[in-house]
Structures are given as structure tokens and as C-alpha cells.
Design an enzyme around this catalytic site. Structure first.
Site, PDB file in Angstrom:
ATOM      1  N   HIS A 193       0.839  -1.194   0.000  1.00 10.69           N
ATOM      2  CA  HIS A 193       0.000   0.000   0.000  1.00 10.69           C
ATOM      3  C   HIS A 193       0.882   1.255   0.000  1.00 10.69           C
ATOM      4  O   HIS A 193       1.769   1.408   0.818  1.00 10.69           O
ATOM      5  CB  HIS A 193      -0.910  -0.008   1.234  1.00 10.69           C
ATOM      6  N   ASP A 217       6.803   6.702 -20.752  1.00 12.59           N
ATOM      7  CA  ASP A 217       6.752   6.768 -22.215  1.00 12.59           C
ATOM      8  C   ASP A 217       8.137   6.478 -22.794  1.00 12.59           C
ATOM      9  O   ASP A 217       9.123   6.341 -22.055  1.00 12.59           O
ATOM     10  CB  ASP A 217       6.152   8.094 -22.701  1.00 12.59           C
ATOM     11  N   ARG A 274       8.096  18.688 -14.103  1.00 13.02           N
ATOM     12  CA  ARG A 274       8.971  17.678 -14.731  1.00 13.02           C
ATOM     13  C   ARG A 274      10.009  17.093 -13.774  1.00 13.02           C
ATOM     14  O   ARG A 274      10.127  15.874 -13.639  1.00 13.02           O
ATOM     15  CB  ARG A 274       9.660  18.308 -15.937  1.00 13.02           C
ATOM     16  N   TYR A 323       4.783  13.516 -22.879  1.00  9.46           N
ATOM     17  CA  TYR A 323       4.108  13.709 -21.594  1.00  9.46           C
ATOM     18  C   TYR A 323       3.096  12.594 -21.331  1.00  9.46           C
ATOM     19  O   TYR A 323       2.082  12.795 -20.688  1.00  9.46           O
ATOM     20  CB  TYR A 323       3.435  15.084 -21.511  1.00  9.46           C
ATOM     21  N   GLY A 324       3.401  11.404 -21.817  1.00  9.15           N
ATOM     22  CA  GLY A 324       2.530  10.258 -21.605  1.00  9.15           C
ATOM     23  C   GLY A 324       2.798   9.535 -20.294  1.00  9.15           C
ATOM     24  O   GLY A 324       2.088   8.600 -19.956  1.00  9.15           O
ATOM     25  N   ASN A 325       3.805   9.957 -19.557  1.00  6.81           N
ATOM     26  CA  ASN A 325       4.195   9.291 -18.312  1.00  6.81           C
ATOM     27  C   ASN A 325       3.083   9.341 -17.272  1.00  6.81           C
ATOM     28  O   ASN A 325       2.355  10.325 -17.167  1.00  6.81           O
ATOM     29  CB  ASN A 325       5.443   9.964 -17.733  1.00  6.81           C
TER      30      ASN A 325
END
Length: 145
Positions: free
Chosen positions: A22, A30, A109, A131-133
Site C-alpha cells: 500500500h 513513455d 517535470r 508527456y505520456g508518463n
């Protein structure tokens, strides 16, 4: 093969998610992300995009419902003209899983990079969207699940 496990999830990723506790975090990185240099543990999923992986992951990984936003994206750098439409896909998938109207936190970032260094694992994907992270925070499994 196992019943109920999406076949897109490789054994290494299933093992990592099983080991997580947890509050541990999983980064879906990306193709531009410096995954190898930031990871404590790395899982390669180079042939897959983050949206398809996320759809499979949320079927087996509980998300943290003790926090306001159990997922985080990397904010667009000031002056960059990109508006990542992929975030809408993330929100739609996460909304179905969490019932939250907004489940994504935006991190600057370098804050995103720093948080990734302390994540339990990083999944290196073939996602080409800038910016797909995405960072996911693991929740708890309750008796009724």
C-alpha cells in the site's frame, strides 16, 4: 496462462505488482523517459502503449483511495505547445476504476523525475505520446474484493 489476467501483462510486471505494498508507486514511462537510469526495478513493455497497459493494470491493481488523486502525470514544460490528449484517456479509465471525477495530479517535470526514482518500479513502454508518463499509487485489497 491464468484466468482473469489480461494477457498483455507480462509475468515480470505481475510479480512486481504483487510485491508492491500500500502506497508503493508504479511508473508507466513513455518511450522518451529515462527509465533505466531512474529505476530501482525496471520492467520492459516496449511494444505496448500506456493506455492499453493501464486498462489491463487497473483490472488487477487496487488504486489508493486514501489519497485525493492516486495517479500523477508530468506537467507540460512552460512554453511547450503540447496538450497531451492521452490524459483524457487516463482519466476515463481511472474514473471507471475509482469513481473520482479527477484522479490525476500534475507534477512539474523534475518533481516527476524525483518521485520516479523512489517508485517501486518503472515500466518502460513504447508509448510515443509526449508527456505520456503516469505514476500509479497502489491501494489496499479489502475483504469484499
Amino acid at each position: 496462462m491464468l484466468l482473469g489476467i489480461p494477457n498483455i501483462l507480462p509475468p515480470d510486471l505481475l510479480k512486481v505488482m504483487f510485491e508492491m505494498g500500500h502506497g508503493d508507486e508504479l511508473v508507466l514511462a513513455d518511450a522518451n523517459f529515462p527509465a533505466a537510469s531512474h529505476a530501482q526495478r525496471i520492467v520492459r513493455c516496449d511494444g505496448h502503449g500506456i493506455v492499453e497497459l493501464l486498462e489491463a493494470i487497473v483490472k488487477v491493481l487496487p488504486l489508493d483511495d486514501y489519497v485525493e488523486k492516486p495517479a500523477s502525470v508530468m506537467a507540460v514544460v512552460s512554453g511547450d505547445p503540447i496538450l497531451p490528449s492521452i490524459w483524457e484517456s487516463y482519466e476515463a479509465i481511472l474514473k471507471k476504476k475509482t469513481n473520482l471525477s479527477a484522479s490525476l495530479e500534475s507534477l512539474e517535470r523534475f518533481s516527476f523525475y524525483e518521485r520516479s526514482r523512489s517508485a517501486y518500479a518503472i515500466v518502460a513502454t513504447g508509448e510515443r505520446t509526449q508527456y505520456g508518463n503516469l505514476i500509479l499509487k497502489k491501494g489496499v485489497i479489502r475483504e469484499h474484493e
